[in-house]
Design a protein around this motif. Structure first.
Motif, short mmCIF file in Angstrom:
data_model
loop_
_atom_site.label_atom_id
_atom_site.label_comp_id
_atom_site.label_asym_id
_atom_site.label_seq_id
_atom_site.Cartn_x
_atom_site.Cartn_y
_atom_site.Cartn_z
N ASP A 220 -0.31 -1.96 -9.04
CA ASP A 220 -1.54 -2.75 -8.94
C ASP A 220 -2.76 -1.84 -8.84
N ALA A 221 -2.64 -0.77 -8.06
CA ALA A 221 -3.75 0.18 -7.95
C ALA A 221 -4.07 0.81 -9.30
N ARG A 222 -3.03 1.14 -10.05
CA ARG A 222 -3.25 1.75 -11.36
C ARG A 222 -4.00 0.80 -12.29
N GLU A 223 -3.61 -0.47 -12.31
CA GLU A 223 -4.28 -1.42 -13.20
C GLU A 223 -5.75 -1.57 -12.85
N LEU A 224 -6.06 -1.64 -11.56
CA LEU A 224 -7.45 -1.77 -11.14
C LEU A 224 -8.24 -0.50 -11.48
N ASN A 225 -7.63 0.65 -11.27
CA ASN A 225 -8.31 1.91 -11.60
C ASN A 225 -8.49 2.06 -13.11
N LYS A 226 -7.51 1.61 -13.88
CA LYS A 226 -7.65 1.66 -15.34
C LYS A 226 -8.81 0.79 -15.80
#
Length: 259
Positions: A220-226
């Motif tokens: 989830d953190a990766r998707e938001l950062n992307k």
């Protein structure tokens, strides 16, 4: 071609650093014109005591040791920026605590000698497979690490022009790719340099997020950062951390300073 600084951060990863650091430090010492910058990012696992055995390397300037004691939670971009900004080299290399330098130093020196304005992305052919569930994480072999995003090097001038790693990203995931994407957009050439042998100690994504202080998992953190990274690229916001305030540290056990 100039001095190379290898920038490492650690938050309660002494169990890994104890495996990777001695050999990495030895290779840096043997190569000459190099240093390791190690950031203790508010660890509580006796890292301070353990690193004392390398005091001669601190005294000789091969090792710069920073202790950040104010922010309790790990934030990858902030920690990496701290290490890079405290470095003294012409070239700055992110070297994650779970990564081994191996025989890469001569290869990277040659690449920069031939093309000084270059971002080098170290990689190994066995790309990390995503690890999400408890069961999957329990099956990770400690010797099967990949570390593909654990070794990224570029000229100091380029790193500073980019503002370093984006500290507005969530504490972990995608910060390395974001840095490379912004660098590429500014016209910096990127070369992938293959590394053989044992490259890294593999972590689960659960371990990566363990000290982040946020309730999200890595995915989830990766998707938001992307999403944030893509928006910045779309809007041409390539320089991060405008107005950043220096972070206080204790340098080499003796000097209160800030980077």
């Amino acid at each position: 071609m100039g001095k190379i600084s290898y920038c490492t951060t650690c938050k309660n990863r002494l169990w890994q650093l104890a495996e990777t650091f001695p050999g990495n430090l030895q290779r840096v010492a043997e190569a000459g014109n190099s240093e390791i910058v190690l950031v203790n990012y508010h660890s509580d696992d006796e890292l301070d005591s353990w690193i004392r055995q390398f005091q001669p390397s601190i005294d000789s300037g091969i090792l710069r040791y920073l202790h950040q004691r104010t922010e309790p939670h790990f934030h990858a971009s902030k920690a990496k920026n701290l290490a890079h900004l405290a470095a003294t080299g012409r070239y700055l290399v992110n070297l994650d605590a779970d990564n081994y330098l191996g025989d890469t130093i001569p290869t990277w020196r040659t690449l920069w000698r031939e093309q000084p304005d270059l971002l080098i992305h170290g990689f190994s052919p066995d790309k990390n497979r995503p690890q999400r569930t408890e069961e999957e994480a329990s099956r990770i072999r400690p010797d099967s690490g990949n570390g593909t995003y654990g070794r990224i090097g570029l000229p100091r001038t380029r790193f500073l022009a980019l503002g370093g790693y984006d500290e507005r990203l969530l504490p972990s995931a995608h910060e390395d790719q974001d840095l490379m994407d912004r660098a590429a957009t500014t016209g910096l050439s990127i070369v992938r340099s293959r590394q053989s042998g044992r490259v890294a100690i593999r972590n689960s994504h659960r371990e990566t997020m363990r000290y982040s202080g946020i309730p999200l998992d890595w995915w989830d953190a990766r998707e938001l950062n992307k999403e944030r990274s893509a928006e910045n690229l779309r809007l041409g916001r390539l320089t991060a951390n405008l107005g950043r305030s220096p972070m206080k540290v204790l340098l080499n056990f003796s000097e209160e300073t800030a980077f």
